[in-house]
Design a protein around this motif. Structure first.
Motif, short mmCIF file in Angstrom:
data_model
loop_
_atom_site.label_atom_id
_atom_site.label_comp_id
_atom_site.label_asym_id
_atom_site.label_seq_id
_atom_site.Cartn_x
_atom_site.Cartn_y
_atom_site.Cartn_z
N GLU A 185 -7.82 -2.19 -2.36
CA GLU A 185 -6.97 -1.63 -3.27
C GLU A 185 -7.13 -1.78 -4.51
OE1 GLU A 185 -2.82 -2.24 -0.19
OE2 GLU A 185 -3.10 -3.65 -1.90
N LYS A 232 -7.39 1.46 -7.11
CA LYS A 232 -6.58 1.26 -8.50
C LYS A 232 -7.47 1.87 -9.59
CE LYS A 232 -3.03 -1.47 -10.87
NZ LYS A 232 -2.28 -2.50 -10.89
N TYR A 291 -1.33 2.51 -8.24
CA TYR A 291 -1.40 1.37 -6.86
C TYR A 291 -1.30 2.52 -5.80
CZ TYR A 291 0.05 -1.51 -3.26
OH TYR A 291 -0.01 -2.23 -1.86
#
Length: 258
Positions: free
Chosen positions: A34, A38, A45
């Motif tokens: 993640e 990002k 996000y």
């Protein structure tokens, strides 16, 4: 261009992580992926979903994730970008565009795991984070006889952690096998089924090694399946030897082991 859903196959060395899923007590594989997304999306996000969790120290050869990227992008370009930002112990090996209704967890029909056991007299420093060290004399014949009793549909209560939140503990195991890799001097266990309970594979291995060592009889697996009592089974083997090898989305391929 509109958002596009991508399905990815991920390999990772679980040594330095508290597990796949984000945890408050340390870094996770999910957090690293993640974080990479990002950066690619300039601070936006992008949540990811996985076929399931793996515990601290457990590895993956074929974990499956999916996510919705804000814009459509060629799969190969997306994979290159992600891999350039991920740490060296996490790698996207395949990526493809998929339909918006695909879900890597809910659509999975089964999984395959392998478990590696180092048989050398002394622990190999280069295997210590990737195998269970087991330097004891054992009976391969008894091990191969016992492991086959795990195949089929059973209530696996005796082989499930008492910490599970599942109420239905019946699963079908299509393959439970073990070979000796002579070159590596390792046992390689393979388990393929329509689902596995919390710590199920590791309890399988801990119990089977006791049978192989002569600490439990060959017929112990049948007795444990009938007993439905975790306290009667063997120990939970260490996480380092466990690998999530493959996630299946086709039931026939699952049954055939393709």
């Amino acid at each position: 261009m509109s958002a596009q859903r991508y399905k990815c196959i991920v390999q990772y060395d679980g040594t330095n992580y508290v597990g796949y899923q984000v945890q408050p007590n340390g870094n996770s594989v999910q957090a690293e992926i993640e974080k990479a997304l990002k950066k690619m999306c300039k601070g936006e996000y992008i949540p990811i979903q996985a076929s399931g969790r793996t515990d601290s120290g457990v590895h993956a050869l074929g974990q499956v994730i999916h996510f919705d990227y804000p814009v459509a992008i060629k799969a190969d370009h997306l994979m290159r970008a992600m891999n350039s930002l991920l740490p060296a112990d996490i790698m996207i090996t395949e990526i493809e565009q998929t339909t918006e209704d695909f879900h890597c967890r809910y659509h999975a029909v089964g999984k395959k795991y392998i478990y590696r056991v180092d048989l050398n007299r002394f622990p190999d420093p280069f295997k210590r984070q990737y195998t269970l060290h087991h330097p004891f004399r054992f009976s391969m014949e008894n091990l191969q006889k016992a492991i086959k009793h795990l195949e089929g549909e059973h209530d696996f209560t005796s082989f499930c952690s008492t910490k599970t939140d599942k109420t239905d503990l019946v699963r079908t195991v299509y393959e439970a096998s073990v070979i000796k890799d002579e070159a590596a001097n390792e046992l390689v266990f393979t388990f393929r089924g329509n689902g596995f309970l919390y710590n199920m594979i590791r309890i399988f291995v801990g119990t089977l090694l006791q049978i192989a060592d002569g600490l439990k009889p060959v017929g112990e697996i049948e007795r444990l399946l009938a007993a439905k009592d975790r306290r009667k089974a063997g120990p939970t083997a260490a996480p380092e030897g466990l690998y999530l090898a493959k996630v299946y989305y086709d039931e026939e391929k699952l049954k055939r082991g393709e």
